[in-house]
Enzyme design. Structure first.
Site, PDB file in Angstrom:
ATOM      1  N   ASP A 218       0.816  -1.209   0.000  1.00  0.00           N
ATOM      2  CA  ASP A 218       0.000   0.000   0.000  1.00  0.00           C
ATOM      3  C   ASP A 218       0.852   1.261   0.000  1.00  0.00           C
ATOM      4  OD1 ASP A 218      -1.802  -2.228   1.185  1.00  0.00           O
ATOM      5  OD2 ASP A 218      -3.118  -0.646   0.440  1.00  0.00           O
TER       6      ASP A 218
ATOM      7  N   ASN B 287       1.644  -2.903   4.187  1.00  0.00           N
ATOM      8  CA  ASN B 287       0.687  -3.765   3.473  1.00  0.00           C
ATOM      9  C   ASN B 287      -0.305  -4.300   4.500  1.00  0.00           C
ATOM     10  OD1 ASN B 287      -0.217  -5.050   1.016  1.00  0.00           O
ATOM     11  ND2 ASN B 287       0.484  -6.972   1.889  1.00  0.00           N
TER      12      ASN B 287
HETATM   13  O1  MRU Z   1      -7.668  -3.066   2.980  1.00  0.00           O
HETATM   14  P1  MRU Z   1      -7.421  -3.485   1.556  1.00  0.00           P
HETATM   15  O2  MRU Z   1      -8.180  -4.681   1.137  1.00  0.00           O
HETATM   16  O3  MRU Z   1      -7.584  -2.314   0.615  1.00  0.00           O
HETATM   17  O4  MRU Z   1      -5.888  -3.866   1.546  1.00  0.00           O
HETATM   18  C1  MRU Z   1      -5.317  -4.300   0.342  1.00  0.00           C
HETATM   19  C2  MRU Z   1      -3.908  -4.691   0.491  1.00  0.00           C
HETATM   20  O5  MRU Z   1      -3.309  -4.572   1.537  1.00  0.00           O
HETATM   21  C3  MRU Z   1      -3.206  -5.158  -0.743  1.00  0.00           C
HETATM   22  O6  MRU Z   1      -2.253  -6.114  -0.434  1.00  0.00           O
HETATM   23  C4  MRU Z   1      -2.506  -3.955  -1.397  1.00  0.00           C
HETATM   24  O7  MRU Z   1      -3.400  -2.887  -1.545  1.00  0.00           O
HETATM   25  C5  MRU Z   1      -1.934  -4.304  -2.715  1.00  0.00           C
HETATM   26  S1  MRU Z   1      -3.181  -4.584  -3.908  1.00  0.00           S
HETATM   27  C6  MRU Z   1      -2.464  -4.817  -5.403  1.00  0.00           C
END
Ligand code: MRU
Length: 358
Positions: free
Chosen positions: A238, A248
């Protein structure tokens, strides 16, 4: 191309696949107000760093085309307001900030002197961000191919596939590319408490792609690393700081430590849009705290005692020392990441790119 798209733009309407209902229901929601897009991002109708970046860009497009502004400076002011609201929807994934900045960079063109020109430029930049995201994911998959042995068992955390991006996926894109190139790849899918992105979304995507997979609880990865041969762990991100520290989905840090303890390579799939060179290290990355109900409830059932104190950080930061390589669309970064990521972000290939971590 995947049979479903997390995000679509159709003549002034933003259509999002409601990921909260998957895998039981496949329902799309239509949006014409950017404020509702911000709420949809917050509520995780759409989620995953690249997908929410693209959604925010389209949110700006909605703000532009559904505005009543009569002059350019009023419209620009309204777009600034929309940007603030969209950007605040989720704090950790830097893609939101990145996508909004890209649209504003495009809008800074002095040749945009009428309202229709500004509206058109906003839509076209959002479309560009979405199209590029698909190319970026495929390129990450190709850049990772040398690290995937002919027969591989891997552990994946959260959901990083088509649903988390505009299409194809980052870490799941690596798995998908390997499968498409004939690798016999099997995936152990972390269920990813509390919102179960692994159990619900990754398992759903992998079954549609025909890739063998087994869902495991998050705490089982150590057991499998001790009792089976695991070739590598692969996750998305992220926000990656300049030194390689990586935010992440919560639980990534635990997985990285267990992988390190077992000598299992730990790869991060990272579009360069998720690399934030303004953060020297992971300590300053904002970590989203989500509602306690996500932990207290499973579906309609409360599982914790009423009134218990709950902490629900949605992300954690994995220190760079536990990461084997960061795989971007522009090349593969190896430690020391401060150097290799800087080279990638400058556009030059990192000097140590060809060396496999072993
Ligand atoms: O809370 P989320 O579902 O938005 O979290 C998503 C993640 O942590 C993913 O691993 C990250 O965004 C990478 S997506 C290509």
């Amino acid at each position: 191309m995947t049979a479903y798209r997390s995000i679509e733009w159709r003549q002034g309407v933003l259509r999002l696949l409601d990921q909260r209902l998957l895998p039981q229901q496949t329902e799309y929601l239509d949006f014409i107000h950017y404020q509702e897009v911000a709420i949809a991002i917050q509520d995780m109708v759409i989620r995953g760093a690249p997908a929410i970046g693209a959604a925010a860009a389209y949110g700006l497009a909605l703000a532009a085309i559904h505005s009543d502004a009569k002059d350019l400076s009023t419209l620009r002011g309204e777009l600034e307001t929309a940007a603030g609201i969209l950007q605040a929807a989720r704090p950790t994934a830097v893609n939101l900030v990145w996508a909004i900045k890209r649209v504003f960079d495009r809008l800074s063109d002095p040749k945009l002197v009428t309202i229709p020109m500004l509206q058109e430029a906003t839509i076209s930049e959002a479309n560009k961000i979405a199209e590029e995201d698909i190319w970026v994911c495929k390129q990450i998959g190709l850049n990772a191919l040398p690290f995937v042995p002919p027969v591989a068992t891997v552990i994946h955390h959260c959901n990083t596939g088509s649903l988390a991006t505009v299409d194809y996926g980052t870490a799941l894109g690596i798995i998908r590319t390997a499968h498409e190139h004939g690798r016999k790849i099997e995936v152990l899918v972390d269920e990813t408490r509390p919102r179960l992105q692994g159990a619900r979304l990754t398992a759903w995507e992998l079954s549609q792609l025909g890739i063998p997979h087994t869902v495991i609880v998050d705490g089982a990865s150590g057991h499998f690393m001790r009792t089976r041969h695991i070739d590598f762990c692969v996750v998305g991100c992220d926000r990656v700081a300049a030194n390689g520290d990586t935010a992440n989905k919560i639980g990534t840090y635990n997985l990285a430590i267990v992988a390190h303890a077992h000598g299992v390579p730990f790869y991060v799939a990272a579009p360069t849009s998720t690399i934030d060179m303004t953060q020297e290290n992971g300590d300053t990355i904002p970590i989203e705290e989500r509602p306690s109900a996500e932990v207290e409830m499973i579906g309609d059932h409360q599982i914790t005692p009423t009134g218990v104190r709950v902490a629900n950080p949605a992300f954690d930061v994995t220190p760079a020392k536990f990461i084997t390589a960061i795989i971007t669309e522009k090349g593969v970064a190896f430690p020391p990441f401060s150097q290799s990521l800087a080279e990638i972000m400058k556009g030059s290939s990192p000097k140590n790119q060809s060396s496999h971590p072993g």
